[in-house]
Design a protein around this motif. Structure first.
Motif, mmCIF file in Angstrom:
data_model
loop_
_atom_site.group_PDB
_atom_site.id
_atom_site.type_symbol
_atom_site.label_atom_id
_atom_site.label_comp_id
_atom_site.label_asym_id
_atom_site.label_seq_id
_atom_site.Cartn_x
_atom_site.Cartn_y
_atom_site.Cartn_z
ATOM 1 N N TYR A 158 0.680 -1.257 0.189
ATOM 2 C CA TYR A 158 -0.001 -0.195 0.159
ATOM 3 C C TYR A 158 0.946 1.227 -0.034
ATOM 4 C CZ TYR A 158 -3.974 -2.797 1.125
ATOM 5 O OH TYR A 158 -5.450 -3.644 1.079
ATOM 6 N N GLU A 159 1.853 1.253 0.994
ATOM 7 C CA GLU A 159 2.817 2.422 0.953
ATOM 8 C C GLU A 159 3.427 2.542 -0.366
ATOM 9 O OE1 GLU A 159 6.628 3.287 3.607
ATOM 10 O OE2 GLU A 159 5.081 2.024 4.655
ATOM 11 N N ARG A 160 3.676 1.601 -1.300
ATOM 12 C CA ARG A 160 4.434 1.702 -2.321
ATOM 13 C C ARG A 160 3.693 2.234 -3.343
ATOM 14 N NH1 ARG A 160 7.782 -3.001 -4.855
ATOM 15 N NH2 ARG A 160 7.984 -1.531 -6.370
ATOM 16 N N VAL A 161 2.330 1.894 -3.527
ATOM 17 C CA VAL A 161 1.277 2.431 -4.362
ATOM 18 C C VAL A 161 0.979 3.664 -3.946
ATOM 19 C CG1 VAL A 161 -1.211 2.225 -5.109
ATOM 20 C CG2 VAL A 161 0.399 0.021 -4.824
ATOM 21 N N PHE A 162 0.835 4.146 -2.740
ATOM 22 C CA PHE A 162 0.624 5.526 -2.337
ATOM 23 C C PHE A 162 1.597 6.341 -2.879
ATOM 24 C CE2 PHE A 162 1.094 8.993 0.781
ATOM 25 C CZ PHE A 162 -0.287 9.365 1.085
ATOM 26 N N ASP B 207 4.272 15.168 -1.446
ATOM 27 C CA ASP B 207 4.104 15.775 -0.191
ATOM 28 C C ASP B 207 3.478 14.842 0.717
ATOM 29 O OD1 ASP B 207 1.494 15.359 -1.211
ATOM 30 O OD2 ASP B 207 0.839 17.242 -1.330
ATOM 31 N N GLY B 208 3.356 13.686 0.610
ATOM 32 C CA GLY B 208 2.942 12.468 1.534
ATOM 33 C C GLY B 208 1.191 12.660 1.830
ATOM 34 N N LYS B 209 0.749 13.242 0.736
ATOM 35 C CA LYS B 209 -0.625 13.242 0.569
ATOM 36 C C LYS B 209 -1.127 12.884 -0.669
ATOM 37 C CE LYS B 209 -1.392 14.909 4.888
ATOM 38 N NZ LYS B 209 -2.417 14.392 5.894
ATOM 39 N N ILE B 210 -2.341 12.513 -0.787
ATOM 40 C CA ILE B 210 -3.056 12.239 -2.178
ATOM 41 C C ILE B 210 -4.095 13.218 -2.456
ATOM 42 C CG2 ILE B 210 -4.137 10.847 -3.711
ATOM 43 C CD1 ILE B 210 -2.612 8.432 -2.794
ATOM 44 N N SER B 211 -4.158 14.184 -3.314
ATOM 45 C CA SER B 211 -5.101 15.122 -3.770
ATOM 46 C C SER B 211 -6.404 14.411 -4.356
ATOM 47 C CB SER B 211 -4.404 16.256 -4.414
ATOM 48 O OG SER B 211 -4.206 15.797 -5.676
ATOM 49 N N PRO B 212 -7.547 15.068 -4.577
ATOM 50 C CA PRO B 212 -8.632 14.327 -5.444
ATOM 51 C C PRO B 212 -8.082 14.108 -6.766
ATOM 52 C CG PRO B 212 -9.489 16.188 -4.110
ATOM 53 C CD PRO B 212 -7.971 16.020 -3.703
ATOM 54 N N PRO B 213 -7.206 15.083 -7.540
ATOM 55 C CA PRO B 213 -6.909 14.729 -8.908
ATOM 56 C C PRO B 213 -5.752 13.584 -9.000
ATOM 57 C CG PRO B 213 -6.864 17.187 -8.541
ATOM 58 C CD PRO B 213 -6.816 16.522 -7.262
ATOM 59 N N GLU B 214 -5.070 13.288 -8.032
ATOM 60 C CA GLU B 214 -4.140 11.991 -7.760
ATOM 61 C C GLU B 214 -4.913 10.979 -7.488
ATOM 62 O OE1 GLU B 214 0.054 14.216 -6.044
ATOM 63 O OE2 GLU B 214 -1.682 13.844 -4.645
ATOM 64 N N LEU C 8 -13.132 10.309 3.379
ATOM 65 C CA LEU C 8 -12.050 9.473 4.033
ATOM 66 C C LEU C 8 -11.037 10.342 4.604
ATOM 67 C CD1 LEU C 8 -11.634 7.335 0.843
ATOM 68 C CD2 LEU C 8 -12.480 6.580 3.059
ATOM 69 N N ASP C 9 -10.800 11.417 4.633
ATOM 70 C CA ASP C 9 -9.869 12.593 5.003
ATOM 71 C C ASP C 9 -10.122 12.637 6.606
ATOM 72 O OD1 ASP C 9 -8.350 14.490 5.432
ATOM 73 O OD2 ASP C 9 -9.501 16.114 4.787
ATOM 74 N N VAL C 10 -9.388 11.936 7.416
ATOM 75 C CA VAL C 10 -9.544 12.123 8.927
ATOM 76 C C VAL C 10 -9.152 13.324 9.547
ATOM 77 C CG1 VAL C 10 -8.883 11.298 11.142
ATOM 78 C CG2 VAL C 10 -9.401 9.540 9.130
ATOM 79 N N GLY D 275 -4.134 10.976 3.456
ATOM 80 C CA GLY D 275 -2.849 10.531 3.969
ATOM 81 C C GLY D 275 -2.699 8.985 3.792
ATOM 82 N N LEU D 276 -1.923 8.418 4.126
ATOM 83 C CA LEU D 276 -1.533 7.007 3.871
ATOM 84 C C LEU D 276 -2.481 6.120 4.476
ATOM 85 C CD1 LEU D 276 -0.154 4.455 2.772
ATOM 86 C CD2 LEU D 276 1.431 4.471 4.659
#
Length: 142
Positions: free
Chosen positions: A9-13, A21-28, A52-54, A61-62
């Protein structure tokens, strides 16, 4: 060497965290879903991130990402189980009866008597009505 699920999961993330930046945005996220053959509009990606954004920063985040990936899996499993259940509950009752179980097992090359099917059903018949409803079928499958 076998990689743990967490490491995968970490690799895919990291792969889809285009700007690092350690975060995935909606476009990403949208790009991520499309890369695995799915479709997701930007609006759907924004809604998914929002749900999902805690920490409320508008990014995943991951840990959020892992919940997204595994959450979809649960829904898919549920749908697959519903399809399997329908195959066994052929007589229109919405339940698996000893006769419908016998018929399906025969089609699968596992002939059983009605009495054997009754005995199989009893093991998972939580409410004692002699048939399996969908919830009892789920218990049986896991």
């Amino acid at each position: 060497m076998v990689m743990s699920k967490e490491r995968q999961y970490e690799r895919v993330f990291k792969h889809f965290d285009c700007n690092g930046d350690g975060k995935i945005s909606p476009p990403e996220l949208r790009q991520c879903v499309e890369a695995i053959g799915g479709e997701l509009t930007l609006a759907e990606a924004e809604t998914a991130v929002e749900l999902l954004d805690v920490d409320g920063d508008g990014l995943l985040g991951l840990e959020d990402f892992v919940r997204f990936v595994e959450g979809g899996g649960e829904e898919e499993k549920e749908n697959d189980l519903r399809e399997a259940f329908k195959m066994y509950a052929m007589d229109g009752s919405g339940c698996i009866t000893p006769k419908s179980l016998k018929r399906m097992l025969s089609r699968l090359g596992l002939p059983k008597s009605v009495d054997e099917c009754k005995a199989m059903i009893v093991k998972f018949d939580l409410d004692g009505d002699g048939v399996l409803n969908f919830d009892e079928f789920k218990v049986m499958m896991f």
